[in-house]
Design a protein around this motif. Sequence first.
Motif, short mmCIF file in Angstrom:
data_model
loop_
_atom_site.label_atom_id
_atom_site.label_comp_id
_atom_site.label_asym_id
_atom_site.label_seq_id
_atom_site.Cartn_x
_atom_site.Cartn_y
_atom_site.Cartn_z
N GLY A 55 0.81 -1.16 0.14
CA GLY A 55 -0.05 -0.07 -0.02
C GLY A 55 0.96 1.26 -0.01
N ASP A 56 1.76 1.21 0.83
CA ASP A 56 2.96 2.53 0.75
C ASP A 56 3.42 2.62 -0.56
OD1 ASP A 56 2.28 2.88 3.57
OD2 ASP A 56 4.21 2.02 4.18
N ARG A 68 0.74 4.19 -2.90
CA ARG A 68 0.65 5.67 -2.65
C ARG A 68 2.07 6.43 -3.09
NH1 ARG A 68 0.91 5.11 2.56
NH2 ARG A 68 -1.19 4.58 2.75
N ARG A 79 1.50 6.90 -6.64
CA ARG A 79 0.47 7.68 -7.08
C ARG A 79 0.88 9.13 -6.69
NH1 ARG A 79 -3.06 10.00 -3.79
NH2 ARG A 79 -2.93 8.87 -2.11
N GLN A 124 -6.31 9.97 -5.33
CA GLN A 124 -7.00 8.64 -5.11
C GLN A 124 -8.11 8.50 -6.22
OE1 GLN A 124 -7.95 7.79 -0.95
NE2 GLN A 124 -5.82 7.00 -0.61
N ASN A 176 -8.23 3.37 -1.45
CA ASN A 176 -7.90 3.96 -0.04
C ASN A 176 -7.56 2.60 0.85
OD1 ASN A 176 -9.23 4.66 2.87
ND2 ASN A 176 -7.95 6.55 1.96
N GLU A 228 -4.15 1.39 -0.13
CA GLU A 228 -2.88 2.09 0.40
C GLU A 228 -2.99 1.86 1.94
OE1 GLU A 228 -3.19 6.10 -0.89
OE2 GLU A 228 -2.80 5.53 -3.02
#
Length: 78
Positions: A19-20, A23, A26, A33, A48, A51
């Motif tokens: 997830g990190d 993120r 992104r 998001q 969400n 992430e």
Amino acid sequence: MPSAVPPPDWVIARRRVIGDRIRAARLHANLTQERLAELAEMDRQTINRIEQGHQSPIVDNLIRIADALDVPLADLVR
């Protein structure tokens, strides 16, 4: 029907790392998001939860996210 066994802590930790990485990619791409969700044809809440490490992403969604971010899938999951 037996209840599902929760994943071990090390699996949850790896999920958070993925997830990190999503993120970070992104933000590097300067996407919200919401915009990533549109590009990946997913909903923002799912992005969400992935992430934050609250949801295990299925492989199809990881492929969509990597494609939307224009990064190799391996960069997100290694």
